[in-house]
Design a protein around this motif. Structure first.
Motif, mmCIF file in Angstrom:
data_model
loop_
_atom_site.group_PDB
_atom_site.id
_atom_site.type_symbol
_atom_site.label_atom_id
_atom_site.label_comp_id
_atom_site.label_asym_id
_atom_site.label_seq_id
_atom_site.Cartn_x
_atom_site.Cartn_y
_atom_site.Cartn_z
ATOM 1 N N CYS A 16 0.970 -1.455 -0.151
ATOM 2 C CA CYS A 16 0.043 0.083 0.140
ATOM 3 C C CYS A 16 0.896 1.288 -0.051
ATOM 4 C CB CYS A 16 -0.830 -0.097 1.260
ATOM 5 S SG CYS A 16 -1.918 1.504 1.365
ATOM 6 N N CYS A 19 -0.108 3.710 3.427
ATOM 7 C CA CYS A 19 0.204 3.451 4.824
ATOM 8 C C CYS A 19 1.505 2.571 4.967
ATOM 9 C CB CYS A 19 -0.717 2.766 5.557
ATOM 10 S SG CYS A 19 -1.110 0.951 4.821
ATOM 11 N N CYS A 35 -6.302 2.475 7.587
ATOM 12 C CA CYS A 35 -5.966 2.713 5.987
ATOM 13 C C CYS A 35 -7.095 2.026 5.210
ATOM 14 C CB CYS A 35 -4.729 2.388 5.674
ATOM 15 S SG CYS A 35 -4.337 2.666 3.848
ATOM 16 N N CYS A 37 -6.846 0.252 2.948
ATOM 17 C CA CYS A 37 -6.440 -1.113 2.342
ATOM 18 C C CYS A 37 -6.952 -2.118 3.451
ATOM 19 C CB CYS A 37 -4.802 -1.164 2.021
ATOM 20 S SG CYS A 37 -3.863 -0.994 3.463
HETATM 21 ZN ZN LIG Z 1 -2.937 1.026 3.341
#
Ligand SMILES: [Zn+2]
Length: 194
Positions: A16, A19, A35, A37
Motif C-alpha cells: 500500500c 500506509c 487505512c 487497504c
Molecule cells: Zn494502506
C-alpha cells in the motif's frame, strides 16, 4: 468498538502506497485512522465467506445452538450460513447509496465482470473500478464496526463468541474518523448589558 494497532497491521496490504503496510493513516486532529487497504481486506474476507456460504448445498447447511441474549436467556437454533448471507446483503443495502448498491449487486452478488457491469450500468472502466473501491472501503469498515454483531472477523461471527481485546495488547488505541471524541463545550462569559 475500538481498532487496535495489531489488528490494522495484520490486515494491511504490504504494497500500500498510503500506509506502507502499517495499516494506519494520519487522520484529523492527530488521531490515527485505519487505512483504506485495511477496510478492503475486511470486505474481501467477508465477500469470500459470502460466496462460500451461498455456493454450499442447501442440505448441508450447519445448524447451531446459540445463546439468545435477553431476559429469558434461552438458546435458539440458528442457520449460520443463511444468517451470514442475509446480514451481508442487508448491511450492504443499508450502507450503500442506490447507485453504489447497483454496482454491488451486479458485481459482488451476481458475479458480473467489469465489462458486463460497464455495459449494463452504462459507465466506463475507470468509474466502475472507482465505485468498486469505494464500496469495498465503505462495507469493510461497516462489517467490522457493526454492533453488537460484527460480520468481521468471520470466525467470531460463526462461533458466536466476540473476542475481547485483552488489556495491554496495544497501548495505541486507534479511534476512527467517524467517531471523534466529544469536544468540550466552550463557555464564554456573558456580557452584562450596559
Ligand atoms: Zn494502506
Amino acid at each position: 468498538m475500538k481498532w487496535t494497532r495489531s489488528e490494522t497491521l495484520a490486515l494491511a496490504q504490504q504494497s500500500c502506497s498510503y500506509c506502507y503496510g502499517l495499516g494506519l493513516r494520519p487522520g484529523r486532529a492527530g488521531v490515527s485512522t485505519p487505512c483504506n487497504c485495511v477496510f478492503r481486506a475486511i470486505f474481501r474476507a467477508c465477500h469470500a465467506r459470502f460466496k462460500q456460504c451461498a455456493s454450499r448445498e442447501k442440505h448441508i447447511s450447519r445448524v447451531s445452538l446459540e445463546a439468545n441474549p435477553g431476559r429469558q436467556r434461552k438458546s435458539v437454533w440458528g442457520l449460520k450460513d443463511e444468517e451470514f448471507i442475509a446480514d451481508f446483503c442487508l448491511v450492504a443495502k443499508r450502507t450503500l447509496s442506490d447507485r453504489e448498491h447497483r454496482v454491488f449487486k451486479f458485481h459482488f452478488l451476481l458475479g458480473a465482470d467489469w465489462k458486463l457491469c460497464c455495459r449494463r450500468l452504462n459507465i466506463d472502466r475507470g468509474t466502475f473500478f472507482h465505485e468498486v473501491y469505494r464500496i469495498e472501503q465503505k462495507l469493510g469498515r461497516t462489517f467490522r464496526e457493526l454492533e453488537p454483531y460484527a460480520l468481521f472477523p468471520v470466525d467470531e461471527y460463526f462461533s458466536g463468541t466476540p473476542r475481547l481485546v485483552p488489556p495491554g495488547e496495544s497501548s495505541f488505541k486507534v479511534e476512527t474518523e467517524e467517531a471523534p471524541k466529544a469536544k468540550p463545550i466552550l463557555k464564554f462569559p456573558l456580557k452584562k448589558a450596559a
